[in-house]
Design a protein around this motif. Structure first.
Motif, PDB file in Angstrom:
ATOM      1  N   SER A 196       0.853  -1.179   0.000  1.00 17.16           N
ATOM      2  CA  SER A 196       0.000   0.000   0.000  1.00 17.16           C
ATOM      3  C   SER A 196       0.892   1.232   0.000  1.00 17.16           C
ATOM      4  O   SER A 196       2.118   1.132   0.120  1.00 17.16           O
ATOM      5  CB  SER A 196      -0.910   0.026   1.238  1.00 17.16           C
ATOM      6  OG  SER A 196      -0.148   0.252   2.412  1.00 17.16           O
ATOM      7  N   GLU A 197       0.274   2.403  -0.126  1.00 18.39           N
ATOM      8  CA  GLU A 197       1.044   3.649  -0.075  1.00 18.39           C
ATOM      9  C   GLU A 197       1.727   3.805   1.271  1.00 18.39           C
ATOM     10  O   GLU A 197       2.799   4.406   1.372  1.00 18.39           O
ATOM     11  CB  GLU A 197       0.117   4.853  -0.321  1.00 18.39           C
ATOM     12  CG  GLU A 197      -0.238   5.058  -1.791  1.00 18.39           C
ATOM     13  CD  GLU A 197      -0.954   6.368  -2.024  1.00 18.39           C
ATOM     14  OE1 GLU A 197      -0.987   7.209  -1.095  1.00 18.39           O
ATOM     15  OE2 GLU A 197      -1.497   6.550  -3.119  1.00 18.39           O
ATOM     16  N   ASP A 198       1.105   3.279   2.307  1.00 19.02           N
ATOM     17  CA  ASP A 198       1.684   3.371   3.651  1.00 19.02           C
ATOM     18  C   ASP A 198       2.680   2.247   3.931  1.00 19.02           C
ATOM     19  O   ASP A 198       3.289   2.226   5.000  1.00 19.02           O
ATOM     20  CB  ASP A 198       0.575   3.340   4.703  1.00 19.02           C
ATOM     21  CG  ASP A 198      -0.356   4.524   4.589  1.00 19.02           C
ATOM     22  OD1 ASP A 198       0.133   5.617   4.237  1.00 19.02           O
ATOM     23  OD2 ASP A 198      -1.566   4.359   4.819  1.00 19.02           O
ATOM     24  N   ASN A 199       2.805   1.320   2.989  1.00 22.21           N
ATOM     25  CA  ASN A 199       3.740   0.204   3.168  1.00 22.21           C
ATOM     26  C   ASN A 199       4.539   0.001   1.877  1.00 22.21           C
ATOM     27  O   ASN A 199       4.387  -1.001   1.189  1.00 22.21           O
ATOM     28  CB  ASN A 199       2.978  -1.075   3.540  1.00 22.21           C
ATOM     29  CG  ASN A 199       3.910  -2.204   3.942  1.00 22.21           C
ATOM     30  OD1 ASN A 199       5.051  -1.964   4.354  1.00 22.21           O
ATOM     31  ND2 ASN A 199       3.456  -3.435   3.807  1.00 22.21           N
ATOM     32  N   PRO A 200       5.393   0.979   1.546  1.00 19.16           N
ATOM     33  CA  PRO A 200       6.145   0.897   0.296  1.00 19.16           C
ATOM     34  C   PRO A 200       7.335  -0.052   0.397  1.00 19.16           C
ATOM     35  O   PRO A 200       7.623  -0.600   1.468  1.00 19.16           O
ATOM     36  CB  PRO A 200       6.621   2.336   0.098  1.00 19.16           C
ATOM     37  CG  PRO A 200       6.801   2.842   1.505  1.00 19.16           C
ATOM     38  CD  PRO A 200       5.699   2.189   2.313  1.00 19.16           C
ATOM     39  N   ILE A 201       8.018  -0.216  -0.704  1.00 19.19           N
ATOM     40  CA  ILE A 201       9.247  -1.009  -0.723  1.00 19.19           C
ATOM     41  C   ILE A 201      10.321  -0.287   0.082  1.00 19.19           C
ATOM     42  O   ILE A 201      10.512   0.929  -0.058  1.00 19.19           O
ATOM     43  CB  ILE A 201       9.739  -1.225  -2.179  1.00 19.19           C
ATOM     44  CG1 ILE A 201       8.726  -2.069  -2.963  1.00 19.19           C
ATOM     45  CG2 ILE A 201      11.103  -1.883  -2.196  1.00 19.19           C
ATOM     46  CD1 ILE A 201       8.541  -3.474  -2.423  1.00 19.19           C
ATOM     47  N   ASP A 202      11.030  -1.016   0.927  1.00 16.68           N
ATOM     48  CA  ASP A 202      12.177  -0.468   1.663  1.00 16.68           C
ATOM     49  C   ASP A 202      13.360  -0.501   0.706  1.00 16.68           C
ATOM     50  O   ASP A 202      13.940  -1.551   0.454  1.00 16.68           O
ATOM     51  CB  ASP A 202      12.454  -1.314   2.908  1.00 16.68           C
ATOM     52  CG  ASP A 202      13.399  -0.610   3.877  1.00 16.68           C
ATOM     53  OD1 ASP A 202      14.069   0.341   3.450  1.00 16.68           O
ATOM     54  OD2 ASP A 202      13.477  -1.030   5.040  1.00 16.68           O
TER      55      ASP A 202
END
Length: 448
Positions: free
Chosen positions: A223-229
């Motif tokens: 999600s937008e709140d859980n992007p790729i690190d």
């Protein structure tokens, strides 16, 4: 359209130039999954690899063939068998693996031989050389499971690969190794790529995979709140790996991560997990500042670090324009020298282009994040997030519960990253006494 193209192309090409210079004569080991080839991505990937090689990079390409072998097995009415995340290679599976490897090597060589006019490969001459560069030994019997013709890398012919690279050729490796008696062993592409990268002391190990990378919150949906690190320090990667179950499938979070960690621990500077599904992902990861996948990096080599007294001049030069326009409160050299241990900086090639300071208030179990600055040349590339992440790590290490900032112009940037607005009366007593009521800075807090 021509004017627009020129306007965008020239600064873009100039921004890429430092990476072209940096990577010339470096060695990249690329692990390409069989799934990527099955998805029809080989044509474009070959073009991108040819372009990267044309810019002076030495390339070793290791291909996988998991779906191709399974397809061959299915055609013969033979089930694919796995244990511990490794294929059990019986005699039928070995025949299928040899057939699949031969077909894929043919397809890969053909992809690098294309040279039609008006294509990215026009004028390119890519020599692809493969050979018996790997010595293997059997996996053997593990927990009562006989892996038969499955093997692990025993030795890499480093001198042979280096001589081939010195000739200007691209080295192609299939996941096969041979024993001194001539017996063939089916190997895992990921293990081959990792072993070769370690033995060659490669500058990069890049996995082109069916996953996009490692998420900021690995167990949560995208999600937008859980992007790729996009940048994972080795210590953080090891800590994450320790919390994950043993990887069995390529889509498991730890499947490629375990090989990236192994490579970095053994001296490979940077290891990457990027998606083959995104066209141009190799170019985006290698030549764009922040990349698009996950890069595991040994922190000792990271440009993000704690400041020293030698950085005072660079910090002053960085923050001066922001002090002049009122974004930052003015700090003199003496103050920065006194507090230099509180600063974290981002440095590239001896130039400081990002900084932030952490001032703890242990009695209130909080700390102030101050002097947050990123050079205009690198804004929008994720460096602010890197500084924030490091400051949070430092605050957690001090046993603090929260961090806070005072800002007049960048409130929304902090809110987007988990900060909430509070009344100035929330501030610790020691900081409240120094609060400038005329400046009317917003106070924002983030719980750790």
């Amino acid at each position: 359209m021509s004017a627009v193209f020129n306007f965008t192309f020239v600064p873009w090409f100039r921004s890429v130039a430092p990476y072209i210079h940096k990577f010339r004569n470096q060695t990249f080991v690329i692990g390409l999954t069989g799934e990527g080839i099955a998805a029809g991505k080989l044509h474009n990937i070959a073009q991108d690899l040819a372009l990267i090689q044309a810019m002076g990079v030495r390339i070793v390409l290791v291909h996988g063939f998991r779906p191709q072998v399974n397809e061959q097995l299915a055609a013969k009415g033979h089930a694919a068998k796995y244990s511990h995340g490794i294929r059990i290679t019986d005699s039928v599976a070995l025949d299928c693996a040899q057939e699949a490897a031969g077909q894929l090597r043919y397809e890969i060589e053909a992809a690098f031989s294309q040279g039609l006019p008006n294509t990215p490969m026009a004028g390119a001459t890519v020599r692809v050389i493969s050979g018996n560069f790997l010595t293997a030994r059997p996996v053997g019997i593990v927990d009562g499971v006989d892996f038969q013709h499955s093997g692990v890398v025993r030795k890499v012919d480093v001198a042979g690969i280096q001589r081939t690279l010195d000739m200007g050729a691209l080295v192609l490796l299939s996941p096969f190794g041979f024993s001194p008696t001539g017996e063939a062993f089916n190997l895992a592409m990921e293990e081959v790529a990792t072993s070769v990268a370690i033995e060659l002391r490669a500058d990069k190990l890049i996995f082109l995979t069916e996953v996009s990378g490692i998420r900021m919150q690995p167990g949560e949906p995208a999600s937008e709140d859980n992007p790729i690190d996009t940048e994972l320090p080795l210590a953080a990667a090891q800590a994450l790996l320790a919390t994950l179950p043993t990887a069995q499938q390529p889509t498991d979070t730890g499947f490629y991560l375990q090989h990236c960690v192994k490579a970095c621990k053994a001296g490979v500077e940077r290891s990457h997990i990027i998606p083959f599904a995104l066209d141009g992902s190799l170019l985006l990861e290698v030549y764009v500042h922040d990349g698009i996948g996950t890069m595991v990096i040994d922190e000792k080599l990271e440009e993000l670090r704690e400041a020293t007294i030698d950085d005072v001049g660079g910090i002053l030069q960085l923050i001066e324009p922001f002090e002049k326009d009122g974004t930052l409160v003015k700090r003199d050299r003496t103050e920065i020298e006194r507090d230099i241990e509180s600063y974290t900086v981002i440095e590239h090639d001896g130039v400081i282009f990002g900084c932030a300071a952490l001032y703890p208030y242990p009695e209130a179990r909080t700390a102030e994040m101050a002097a947050v600055t990123v050079s205009p040349q690198s804004q929008g590339t994720g460096d602010g997030e890197k500084l924030l992440k490091r400051i949070e790590q430092r605050a957690r290490a001090m046993g603090l519960d929260s961090i806070f900032v005072l800002t007049t112009r960048t409130m929304h940037w902090f809110i987007k990253r988990g900060f909430v607005v509070v009344d100035p009366d929330w501030l610790p007593e020691a900081r409240k006494r120094k609060y400038n009521w005329d400046r009317r800075s917003q106070v924002l807090v983030k719980k750790l």
